[in-house]
Design an enzyme around this catalytic site. Structure first.
Site, mmCIF file in Angstrom:
data_model
loop_
_atom_site.group_PDB
_atom_site.id
_atom_site.type_symbol
_atom_site.label_atom_id
_atom_site.label_comp_id
_atom_site.label_asym_id
_atom_site.label_seq_id
_atom_site.Cartn_x
_atom_site.Cartn_y
_atom_site.Cartn_z
ATOM 1 N N CYS B 33 0.815 -1.302 -0.104
ATOM 2 C CA CYS B 33 0.070 0.038 0.105
ATOM 3 C C CYS B 33 0.874 1.270 -0.004
ATOM 4 O O CYS B 33 0.319 2.392 -0.205
ATOM 5 C CB CYS B 33 -0.985 0.013 1.371
ATOM 6 S SG CYS B 33 -0.037 0.113 2.489
ATOM 7 N N CYS B 102 -0.946 -4.478 7.641
ATOM 8 C CA CYS B 102 -0.654 -3.362 8.467
ATOM 9 C C CYS B 102 0.418 -3.634 9.381
ATOM 10 O O CYS B 102 1.474 -2.567 9.897
ATOM 11 C CB CYS B 102 -1.634 -2.645 8.412
ATOM 12 S SG CYS B 102 -2.778 -2.405 7.329
HETATM 13 S S1 FES Z 1 -3.136 0.160 4.547
HETATM 14 FE FE1 FES Z 1 -1.101 0.688 4.438
HETATM 15 S S2 FES Z 1 -0.459 0.236 6.524
HETATM 16 FE FE2 FES Z 1 -2.513 -0.218 6.282
#
Ligand code: FES
Ligand SMILES: Cc1ncc(COP(=O)(O)O)c(C=O)c1O
Ligand SMILES: Cc1ncc(COP(=O)(O)O)c(C=O)c1O
Ligand code: FES
Lengths: 386, 122, 386, 122
Positions: B33, B102
């Site tokens: 992400c 995460c």
């Molecule tokens: S979505 Fe990137 S760290 Fe949680």
């Protein structure tokens, strides 16, 4: 704690007049409108009355309205249905990079079935270049699908120009107007639209009902085959309460549109200007003027949108990042991405979708709370240095 | 969707910030992400005397960073190296499946900081 | 004049408990369950609770339930979705001559797209011959679609035997259980079903909601592409009030089934025996024992069904001829036809579908009125001679 | 779906039955739905003195038969021959589109009966 709902682009509360109109159709007038007895006659009349109301809002004739279960079904029916009906004339479809997933994933699906799809880019404001559209047309082009209003940024495409281009080339034109209908004036004649998707729950009607406008003469292969309902264009027993609700919601939307859109625009502008003034290094995503009056998509650099939303949520404020349907997926919005926004800026984008019930106090509360949230998160961010 | 512990650590994150003249600094970027975490350590006699973090990321990432910092403050470097991502998530009362990655940032950035500390000492 | 509704195979009234459970989801808890804020969390929990209730009624796990907008959508999704997913394994589909139009017209559509379809015949009672099914299987067969209960006659297919045959041959088995669920016990494990369609409005839930059971591991190409809803199997914002209603209706159906089905069977048998005794040259269409407890399809030779229905309607009694979806078309029912019933007998077929609210007085009133109607029409008929 | 006139004629159809020793009998079967109508005439001085019908068909067919019989009773054979299916439907206040063909039976069977009456006389 007062709850403030500012996610009306995801879905809206059903308006009280709409619910009132629906209620008799659950237990009293529940007959199948396709039946010949009293129970069917009662609902048959209500079905056609609702059809007229929807037709009136977008300036078409009632026979051109096909009731569906949602905007996504409308988009699938329009695109798959027209693509198949026109297959012998060509296999090329033009759409845009910023469409709703119901359009984009339908196009991706068709790509696996022998269709070629062009995804037109947008500029930094999310605006479509009409010249690029013209340039993309080939002799195999059978369908253009371009949305009326973007759900994430509110940017309004020049639908009338798109319609004129498509009409000139004899190409079928579908527009996903799920966010536009009831929020800005929509006229299928003026815009030369052939197919137009509507969703009830974005305009105070319930979830589970929508409509597709199908211009007279446009051929469409059904998505849901079945009985003779909807002139053979959509099988399945009619969702009468939902359809009645959609009719009333369209009626109200048509009546209130000028007043409500002006009021929401004022609130939205207050929110926008307040946030930009209070929070440095923030920016609006979307077109400055050609935009839904209720929509504000705004980025606060150096932080992540989800974190902002969580803090807002703890204070009772409901907003969102991009489309709700994408919120269980990761990463940036394909819309903000397509606009070429810097990735860190893009990651912090959040969307306010104002609605009928929002007040000036609601806006002021957000203006009171949000700058502190942004500051707190920036203080945590490895990227931010005052 | 998030447990109470996550909400608590997210709302009141422990040990946020930088350490000037840190003994070790580690940084990790999520490949899935793009979110990022930075860990600062103050070490004495192989014990973590102080820890601070900066996180650019979602609620789960911030809560994981905070929880991680609490779990290892005052612990030996070896204990800190033994901390796994799963333990961080467990200590938070679990994370929703799409948010499990995460918590990876937290332990990974910590381990990176310890590695850099040791490398600098040699 | 008391109105008597005996067309519950076409659609049912929403049960009061169901409507009560739905109401809070229109204006109070209206959030999109895909959203991360409070408004979404509220409805997200309700969505999953409803899923569990539906799953419990048919003995599957909640993750195997896909919410749809109606039974027709479920049938289209199951048949088109499985046919496309299994295309590389074969192109042969087996169904029966007496399926609902949502299945038959979907199969006709697939025939235009390279699939071959076998329509198995039925006997005079509308019953399927399991040996004929076995015989129809080829190595290209990828899907069997056979209904659980027929909507016109109520005849129950031997679903467990069909399931066993399909499983033995490694063929995917879909059953349209729209008329069966909630009326007779349905267990997807016992019957070895892979795909099963449910429609809310046949069991006291509202119109506009349904479900498709998709056995874990069964691949399906979506019919409505869009967001990530329903584990990517059905796009579109969830119809929360409808889904909540379907959950409650399934709950009630599971609880009441033994008692209600026994009560309706007694009423139905009283009606059946009374009519056969009072009206000479009448006959029941459908299986004598393997039949939905609420359904009576009966013919009175020499006259036409529509005329009978009109006279009944004038007395406030709502019944139907065959499926409501066909009632704007002409001619005989394809179901009665497939049973080899003499055309004039077939033309006079009318269907009573008893429901939760019917009483013994209702039945007695029909018994009082209907013989005179038949006599009046027979006296007009050029075919009838006493 | 049906007009009040249709309902009236359907509920209380005029001139139902047979005429023994009829002067002319006509019968018509609908090619689209298989429904059937039979007309019996009593004729004096080219005037329809009595008319009866039997119909096997839907509500629209029965109402059309009844309306037709009322329209031509007491009329000359020529007037009866001039009666069209459309006039029957109009006299009923119209029929729903899918039911228009039902009114065809009525005039057609009447004309058949007149034809047979004339053929028998010759
Ligand atoms: S979505 Fe990137 S760290 Fe949680
Ligand atoms: C057996 C059967 N299948 C499918 C359907 C279609 O269901 P729906 O009207 O919910 O689309 C019906 C009812 O109309 C039915 O009786
Ligand atoms: C632009 C746009 N198109 C389509 C949809 C899909 O509508 P629905 O949720 O009714 O399927 C939405 C909303 O989710 C939307 O914003
Ligand atoms: S349907 Fe046959 S005469 Fe009307």
């Amino acid at each position: 704690m007062k709850r403030i709902y500012m996610d009306n682009n995801a879905t809206t509360a059903v308006r009280p007049e709409v619910l009132d109109a629906m209620l008799p159709f659950y237990r009293e007038h529940f007959g199948n409108p396709s039946s010949i007895h009293w129970a069917g006659r009662e609902t048959g009349a209500a079905l056609e009355a609702a059809r007229e109301k929807v037709a009136k809002l977008i300036n078409c004739s009632p026979a051109e309205i096909v009731f569906t279960s949602c905007g996504s079904e409308g988009n699938n029916l329009a695109i798959k249905g027209a693509a198949e009906a026109l297959r012998e004339r060509g296999n090329h479809i033009i759409t845009t990079a910023v469409e709703h997933p119901a359009v984009l994933s339908t196009c991706k699906y068709l790509e696996k079935h022998g269709y070629e799809v062009t995804y037109l880019p947008v500029d930094g404001d999310g605006m479509l270049d009409i010249v690029a559209l013209e340039a993309a047309i080939t002799e195999k082009t059978i369908l253009v699908s371009a949305m009326w209003a973007n759900n994430e940024t509110g940017t309004l495409f020049p639908v009338d120009k798109i319609g004129a281009v498509a009409r000139n080339h004899g190409i079928c034109f579908h527009t996903d107007a799920v966010q536009a209908v009831g929020r800005v004036p929509v006229d299928v004649e003026a815009a030369k639209v052939d197919l137009l998707s509507i969703s009830g729950h974005k305009i105070g009607a319930p979830k589970g009902v929508g409509a597709l406008y199908v211009r007279k003469g446009i051929r469409l292969v059904p998505l849901i085959h079945g009985g003779h309902q909807e002139r053979n264009r959509r099988g399945g027993t009619h969702n009468l309460p939902g359809i009645v609700g959609l009719g009333v919601a369209c009626d109200l939307a048509g009546r209130d549109l000028p007043e409500v859109s002006q009021r929401l625009r004022r609130l939205r502008d207050r929110l926008e200007q307040g946030l930009l003034a209070a929070i440095p290094e923030s920016q609006v995503n979307g077109h400055p003027s050609e935009r839904l009056p209720n929509t504000l998509n705004v980025s606060f650099n150096y932080i992540e949108g989800e974190a902002v939303l969580l803090f807002l949520d703890m204070q009772g404020i409901a907003a969102s990042s991009g489309s709700a349907c994408m919120s269980d997926a990761f990463g940036q919005s394909h819309v903000i991405d397509a606009m070429g926004v810097d990735p860190m800026m893009a990651n912090s984008a959040i969307r306010f979708g104002l609605g009928y019930d929002n007040t000036c106090e609601d806006v002021d509360r957000v203006l009171e709370i949000l700058p502190a949230i942004v500051k707190k998160l920036r203080d945590m961010s490895p990227f931010y240095h005052e | 969707m998030y447990s109470e512990k996550v909400i608590d650590h997210f709302t009141n994150p422990r040990n946020v910030g930088e350490i000037e003249n840190a003994d070790g600094i580690g940084e990790k970027v999520s490949s899935s992400c793009g979110d990022r975490m930075k860990v600062f350590l103050k070490v004495e006699d192989d014990i973590i005397k102080d820890i601070k973090f900066q996180t650019y990321g979602c609620g789960a990432a911030i809560a994981s960073s905070s929880m991680m910092s609490e779990l290892v403050l005052g612990k030996t470097l070896q204990e800190a190296l033994d901390l796994t991502n799963d333990q961080v998530a467990d200590a938070l009362g679990g994370l929703p499946a799409p948010k499990l990655h995460c918590s990876n940032l937290a332990a990974d950035a910590l381990h990176e900081a310890i590695k850099n500390y040791r490398a600098a000492k040699v």
